[in-house]
Design a protein around this motif. Sequence first.
Motif, PDB file in Angstrom:
ATOM      1  N   GLY A  62       0.822  -1.202   0.000  1.00  0.00           N
ATOM      2  CA  GLY A  62       0.000   0.000   0.000  1.00  0.00           C
ATOM      3  C   GLY A  62       0.850   1.243   0.000  1.00  0.00           C
ATOM      4  N   LEU A  63       0.192   2.370   0.216  1.00  0.00           N
ATOM      5  CA  LEU A  63       0.853   3.669   0.283  1.00  0.00           C
ATOM      6  C   LEU A  63       1.042   4.038   1.747  1.00  0.00           C
ATOM      7  CD1 LEU A  63       1.833   6.346  -0.971  1.00  0.00           C
ATOM      8  CD2 LEU A  63      -0.563   7.102  -0.946  1.00  0.00           C
ATOM      9  N   VAL A  64       2.247   4.372   2.104  1.00  0.00           N
ATOM     10  CA  VAL A  64       2.546   4.715   3.487  1.00  0.00           C
ATOM     11  C   VAL A  64       3.533   5.878   3.503  1.00  0.00           C
ATOM     12  CG1 VAL A  64       4.426   3.025   3.637  1.00  0.00           C
ATOM     13  CG2 VAL A  64       3.231   3.740   5.722  1.00  0.00           C
ATOM     14  N   ARG A  65       3.482   6.673   4.552  1.00  0.00           N
ATOM     15  CA  ARG A  65       4.389   7.801   4.677  1.00  0.00           C
ATOM     16  C   ARG A  65       5.738   7.346   5.212  1.00  0.00           C
ATOM     17  NH1 ARG A  65       0.596  12.814   6.863  1.00  0.00           N
ATOM     18  NH2 ARG A  65      -0.802  12.834   5.072  1.00  0.00           N
ATOM     19  N   PRO A  66       6.785   8.085   4.957  1.00  0.00           N
ATOM     20  CA  PRO A  66       8.090   7.739   5.525  1.00  0.00           C
ATOM     21  C   PRO A  66       7.991   7.580   7.040  1.00  0.00           C
ATOM     22  CG  PRO A  66       8.352   9.436   3.878  1.00  0.00           C
ATOM     23  CD  PRO A  66       6.862   9.257   4.063  1.00  0.00           C
ATOM     24  N   GLY A  67       8.643   6.560   7.538  1.00  0.00           N
ATOM     25  CA  GLY A  67       8.569   6.241   8.956  1.00  0.00           C
ATOM     26  C   GLY A  67       7.445   5.301   9.311  1.00  0.00           C
ATOM     27  N   GLY A  68       6.589   5.001   8.363  1.00  0.00           N
ATOM     28  CA  GLY A  68       5.439   4.145   8.617  1.00  0.00           C
ATOM     29  C   GLY A  68       5.767   2.665   8.613  1.00  0.00           C
ATOM     30  N   ARG A  69       4.699   1.865   8.761  1.00  0.00           N
ATOM     31  CA  ARG A  69       4.843   0.412   8.850  1.00  0.00           C
ATOM     32  C   ARG A  69       3.863  -0.272   7.919  1.00  0.00           C
ATOM     33  NH1 ARG A  69       6.103  -1.215  14.612  1.00  0.00           N
ATOM     34  NH2 ARG A  69       4.955  -3.097  14.082  1.00  0.00           N
ATOM     35  N   LEU A  70       4.282  -1.424   7.456  1.00  0.00           N
ATOM     36  CA  LEU A  70       3.414  -2.297   6.677  1.00  0.00           C
ATOM     37  C   LEU A  70       3.784  -3.737   6.991  1.00  0.00           C
ATOM     38  CD1 LEU A  70       3.266  -0.792   3.060  1.00  0.00           C
ATOM     39  CD2 LEU A  70       1.346  -1.000   4.648  1.00  0.00           C
ATOM     40  N   ARG A  71       2.808  -4.621   6.845  1.00  0.00           N
ATOM     41  CA  ARG A  71       3.078  -6.047   7.005  1.00  0.00           C
ATOM     42  C   ARG A  71       2.630  -6.769   5.737  1.00  0.00           C
ATOM     43  NH1 ARG A  71       0.123 -10.728  10.454  1.00  0.00           N
ATOM     44  NH2 ARG A  71       1.951 -11.972  11.040  1.00  0.00           N
ATOM     45  N   LEU A  72       3.574  -7.371   5.072  1.00  0.00           N
ATOM     46  CA  LEU A  72       3.283  -8.118   3.854  1.00  0.00           C
ATOM     47  C   LEU A  72       3.076  -9.592   4.188  1.00  0.00           C
ATOM     48  CD1 LEU A  72       5.951  -6.602   1.429  1.00  0.00           C
ATOM     49  CD2 LEU A  72       3.701  -5.705   2.071  1.00  0.00           C
ATOM     50  N   SER A  73       2.214 -10.219   3.408  1.00  0.00           N
ATOM     51  CA  SER A  73       1.975 -11.658   3.553  1.00  0.00           C
ATOM     52  C   SER A  73       2.211 -12.353   2.224  1.00  0.00           C
ATOM     53  CB  SER A  73       0.533 -11.918   4.002  1.00  0.00           C
ATOM     54  OG  SER A  73       0.260 -11.335   5.242  1.00  0.00           O
ATOM     55  N   CYS A  74       2.635 -13.585   2.305  1.00  0.00           N
ATOM     56  CA  CYS A  74       2.855 -14.390   1.105  1.00  0.00           C
ATOM     57  C   CYS A  74       2.382 -15.799   1.394  1.00  0.00           C
ATOM     58  CB  CYS A  74       4.318 -14.402   0.726  1.00  0.00           C
ATOM     59  SG  CYS A  74       4.737 -15.700  -0.466  1.00  0.00           S
ATOM     60  N   GLU A  75       1.331 -16.206   0.710  1.00  0.00           N
ATOM     61  CA  GLU A  75       0.848 -17.565   0.864  1.00  0.00           C
ATOM     62  C   GLU A  75       1.389 -18.412  -0.285  1.00  0.00           C
ATOM     63  OE1 GLU A  75      -3.381 -18.077   0.899  1.00  0.00           O
ATOM     64  OE2 GLU A  75      -3.229 -20.214   1.338  1.00  0.00           O
ATOM     65  N   ALA A  76       2.009 -19.513   0.053  1.00  0.00           N
ATOM     66  CA  ALA A  76       2.531 -20.456  -0.938  1.00  0.00           C
ATOM     67  C   ALA A  76       1.547 -21.617  -1.032  1.00  0.00           C
ATOM     68  CB  ALA A  76       3.913 -20.937  -0.536  1.00  0.00           C
ATOM     69  N   LYS A  77       0.707 -21.567  -2.035  1.00  0.00           N
ATOM     70  CA  LYS A  77      -0.343 -22.565  -2.179  1.00  0.00           C
ATOM     71  C   LYS A  77       0.202 -23.759  -2.933  1.00  0.00           C
ATOM     72  CE  LYS A  77      -4.087 -19.181  -2.225  1.00  0.00           C
ATOM     73  NZ  LYS A  77      -5.275 -18.670  -2.939  1.00  0.00           N
ATOM     74  N   GLY A  78       0.148 -24.929  -2.320  1.00  0.00           N
ATOM     75  CA  GLY A  78       0.650 -26.135  -2.958  1.00  0.00           C
ATOM     76  C   GLY A  78       1.381 -27.003  -1.966  1.00  0.00           C
ATOM     77  N   SER A  79       1.564 -28.234  -2.281  1.00  0.00           N
ATOM     78  CA  SER A  79       2.168 -29.165  -1.334  1.00  0.00           C
ATOM     79  C   SER A  79       3.668 -28.955  -1.237  1.00  0.00           C
ATOM     80  CB  SER A  79       1.887 -30.607  -1.780  1.00  0.00           C
ATOM     81  OG  SER A  79       2.455 -30.833  -3.044  1.00  0.00           O
ATOM     82  N   GLY A  80       4.188 -29.205  -0.074  1.00  0.00           N
ATOM     83  CA  GLY A  80       5.621 -29.213   0.115  1.00  0.00           C
ATOM     84  C   GLY A  80       6.245 -27.876   0.410  1.00  0.00           C
ATOM     85  N   SER A  81       5.457 -26.802   0.432  1.00  0.00           N
ATOM     86  CA  SER A  81       6.058 -25.477   0.580  1.00  0.00           C
ATOM     87  C   SER A  81       6.686 -25.278   1.948  1.00  0.00           C
ATOM     88  CB  SER A  81       5.031 -24.398   0.303  1.00  0.00           C
ATOM     89  OG  SER A  81       3.934 -24.529   1.184  1.00  0.00           O
ATOM     90  N   THR A  82       6.226 -26.031   2.958  1.00  0.00           N
ATOM     91  CA  THR A  82       6.778 -25.840   4.294  1.00  0.00           C
ATOM     92  C   THR A  82       8.191 -26.367   4.410  1.00  0.00           C
ATOM     93  OG1 THR A  82       5.825 -27.917   5.026  1.00  0.00           O
ATOM     94  CG2 THR A  82       4.517 -25.925   5.378  1.00  0.00           C
ATOM     95  N   THR A  83       8.684 -27.109   3.420  1.00  0.00           N
ATOM     96  CA  THR A  83      10.024 -27.658   3.505  1.00  0.00           C
ATOM     97  C   THR A  83      11.061 -26.760   2.840  1.00  0.00           C
ATOM     98  OG1 THR A  83       9.774 -28.906   1.455  1.00  0.00           O
ATOM     99  CG2 THR A  83       9.063 -29.985   3.488  1.00  0.00           C
ATOM    100  N   TYR A  84      10.664 -25.601   2.428  1.00  0.00           N
ATOM    101  CA  TYR A  84      11.569 -24.697   1.732  1.00  0.00           C
ATOM    102  C   TYR A  84      11.961 -23.507   2.603  1.00  0.00           C
ATOM    103  CZ  TYR A  84      10.599 -27.050  -2.690  1.00  0.00           C
ATOM    104  OH  TYR A  84      10.497 -27.985  -3.688  1.00  0.00           O
ATOM    105  N   HIS A  85      13.192 -23.058   2.392  1.00  0.00           N
ATOM    106  CA  HIS A  85      13.597 -21.763   2.930  1.00  0.00           C
ATOM    107  C   HIS A  85      12.885 -20.707   2.087  1.00  0.00           C
ATOM    108  CE1 HIS A  85      16.507 -24.196   4.889  1.00  0.00           C
ATOM    109  NE2 HIS A  85      17.373 -24.236   3.901  1.00  0.00           N
ATOM    110  N   MET A  86      12.369 -19.677   2.731  1.00  0.00           N
ATOM    111  CA  MET A  86      11.575 -18.669   2.020  1.00  0.00           C
ATOM    112  C   MET A  86      12.278 -17.327   1.999  1.00  0.00           C
ATOM    113  SD  MET A  86       8.909 -20.067   0.821  1.00  0.00           S
ATOM    114  CE  MET A  86       7.974 -18.581   0.410  1.00  0.00           C
TER     115      MET A  86
END
Length: 114
Positions: free
Chosen positions: A10-34
């Motif tokens: 999103g749009l945020v001002r300098p000094g602000g915060r954001l939290r990004l999410s990434c869903e890995a849909k599919g089998s086996g994704s938990t065995t990977y370094h991300m």
Amino acid sequence: QVQLVESGGGLVRPGGRLRLSCEAKGSGSTTYHMGWYRQTPGNQREWVANITVGGVTDYAVSVRGRFSISRDTARNTAYLQMSSLKPEDTAVYYCNNLQTSWAWGQGTQVTVSP
């Protein structure tokens, strides 16, 4: 085949915060370094941070101390908590495994501007 879905930008001002999410849909994704990566127009995609299967983290010098990567293996999701954002953090942010062997998702736009 793993499908990557990034969100939270999103749009945020300098000094602000954001939290990004990434869903890995599919089998086996938990065995990977991300990893999280970012790209600005006309430039190559660059590595930002990564987290191993065991939870060990590493960061690019430019974001160290300001960004924090984490993961929820039960949800096949990785997160990037971004704080003290700067205009130079403006980019499209992507996630992938550390070998970047999965097809890239659409990314999520982060814009840091007054």
